[in-house]
Design a protein around this motif. Structure first.
Motif, mmCIF file in Angstrom:
data_model
loop_
_atom_site.group_PDB
_atom_site.id
_atom_site.type_symbol
_atom_site.label_atom_id
_atom_site.label_comp_id
_atom_site.label_asym_id
_atom_site.label_seq_id
_atom_site.Cartn_x
_atom_site.Cartn_y
_atom_site.Cartn_z
ATOM 1 N N LYS A 86 6.104 5.946 -10.057
ATOM 2 C CA LYS A 86 4.700 6.684 -10.665
ATOM 3 C C LYS A 86 5.042 6.570 -12.138
ATOM 4 N N THR A 98 0.914 -1.529 0.057
ATOM 5 C CA THR A 98 -0.298 -0.192 -0.004
ATOM 6 C C THR A 98 0.877 1.452 0.046
ATOM 7 N N GLN A 99 0.541 2.562 0.042
ATOM 8 C CA GLN A 99 0.458 3.685 0.014
ATOM 9 C C GLN A 99 1.907 3.744 1.368
ATOM 10 N N PRO A 105 3.912 -2.627 -6.845
ATOM 11 C CA PRO A 105 4.169 -1.469 -6.970
ATOM 12 C C PRO A 105 5.900 -1.758 -7.217
#
Length: 411
Positions: free
Chosen positions: A365, A334-335, A379
């Motif tokens: 990103k 997660t972030q 990610p």
């Protein structure tokens, strides 16, 4: 450039004190050899006669070597760096180098120099993000269309070349995802079709790749990174085959693009230790990358020098080593978990640029930075391994992964 006039006789008292303040100390009549070239800080260039000024102006406009009427054309310090760039990046090919105030300028100015309204540019889908932004905004406004192609297309690029294709733009390895392109095959196709080739050689220059041996026409460099090596300057350069020099030099002059002697000196100083530094970056990054491959949180490591890399064979064929920059894909995060991994590290600091002595970490990103081949993995985290000990960097990342796991447990 002409020899400056001799200073007034210090024992001649016919000149006023104010004139002496202006004239004294501007020249010595003896050359003293030093290890490093002295730094020239200048704007104006002086001439002995009007005829000499006119002749120098014509030669400078024609792009002749070491000709200048103003410091925007060059000074001894900036010319020395231009010569070094042409030799180190280009030899034995006949090349010339132009200096730019940043790595991005080294991308945008050549594209403006060689492209005209109605032209078509083929650009790798894995290019540096600001290069993509420039192509899809300012370059598009000037009537140049950019098409993004899969970076591993190889000789298949021929199917995308149009009659109006002007530039084939390469970057190997690619930003964040580190695809190695078959540059020699692509340059061969482009040359046969009359298409100019440019490559962003940030990752491997000045030690690990020879792009002109691959057939490239223009090599684009961020001197900010490994050439300078100390995270204390901004500069770029475009090195071109001599037959392509004049359009680039004309654009550089007309756009007023130039650099100062102090920053040029810092790059000249940095290049003396470039190979030693890059070999240390290489060894450290490989040790860290191999460790990351053993971690259960990591899905894969994107490092061209690892046998697990999809284009490892191309890297082994074309490169003489690897730098300190690579990425790794997490199985999931997660972030908040990414923040725990990256923040409050002892050695890995959060930052975008790289190529200095320091280690950096940054989540990628890239959702908006891929069009022909969207990223479908987990990610992605990019790291640059600096000059610290590999064991300390591994311990730092281990702490980050533990912090990431702690956040997951709390959730």
């Amino acid at each position: 450039m002409s020899t400056p006039p001799a200073e007034p006789n210090p024992h001649d008292d016919t000149h006023s004190a104010s004139s002496r303040l202006v004239a004294a100390g501007r020249h010595i009549d003896r050359t003293i050899a030093t290890v490093n070239l002295p730094v020239t800080r200048a704007s104006s260039v002086l001439f002995e006669s009007l005829a000499a000024a006119d002749a120098e102006g014509a030669a400078a406009m024609a792009g002749e070597l070491h000709r200048s009427t103003y410091a925007t054309s060059g000074t001894p310090t900036t010319m020395a760096l231009m010569d070094a760039l042409a030799e180190i990046e280009g030899a034995p090919h006949r090349c010339r180098a132009a200096l730019m105030p940043s790595g991005l300028a080294a991308i945008s100015v050549p594209l403006l120099a060689y492209c005209s309204p109605g032209d078509h540019v083929l650009m790798s889908d894995s290019v540096y993000g600001p290069a993509r932004t420039f192509a899809t905004t300012l370059l598009r406004r000037y009537g140049v269309e950019t098409e993004f192609y899969p970076p591993t297309i190889g000789a298949g690029i021929e199917a995308l070349i149009r009659p109006n294709t002007r530039v084939l733009y390469l970057e190997s390895p690619g930003s964040y995802t580190f695809e190695i392109q078959d540059v020699p095959a692509m340059c061969g196709v482009a040359r046969a079709r009359g298409v100019l080739t440019m490559i962003d050689n940030a990752w491997a220059s000045p030690v690990l790749a020879r792009p002109f041996d691959w057939g490239v026409d223009v090599s684009l460099l961020p001197l900010t990174k490994y050439w300078g090596g100390h995270a204390d300057l901004l500069m770029g350069a475009a090195i071109v085959r001599e037959e392509h020099w004049l359009p680039l030099w004309t654009a550089v002059r007309q756009l007023g693009v130039c650099v100062g002697g102090d920053d040029a000196f810092l790059v000249l100083r940095g290049l003396r230790t470039a190979e030693v530094r890059m070999r240390r970056h290489e060894a450290t990054a490989l040790e860290v990358a191999r460790w990351l491959e053993t971690r259960p949180e990591v899905a894969r490591v994107l490092h061209p020098a690892l046998p697990s890399h999809p284009q490892h064979a191309l890297w082994k064929r074309d490169f003489s080593g690897s730098s300190g920059l690579f990425s790794f894909e997490l199985k999931g995060a997660t972030q908040a978990q990414l923040a725990a991994l990256c923040e409050r590290r002892r050695f890995f600091r959060i930052g975008y640029s790289w190529g200095g002595f320091e280690s950096l970490i940054m989540p990628a990103k890239i959702a908006s930075l891929r069009t022909s081949q969207p990223w479908t993995g987990g990610p992605l985290v990019r790291i640059h391994c600096g000059l610290e000990e590999a064991g300390d960097l591994i311990a730092d990342l281990a702490d980050g992964l533990a912090a990431m796991a702690a956040v997951a447990s709390a959730d």
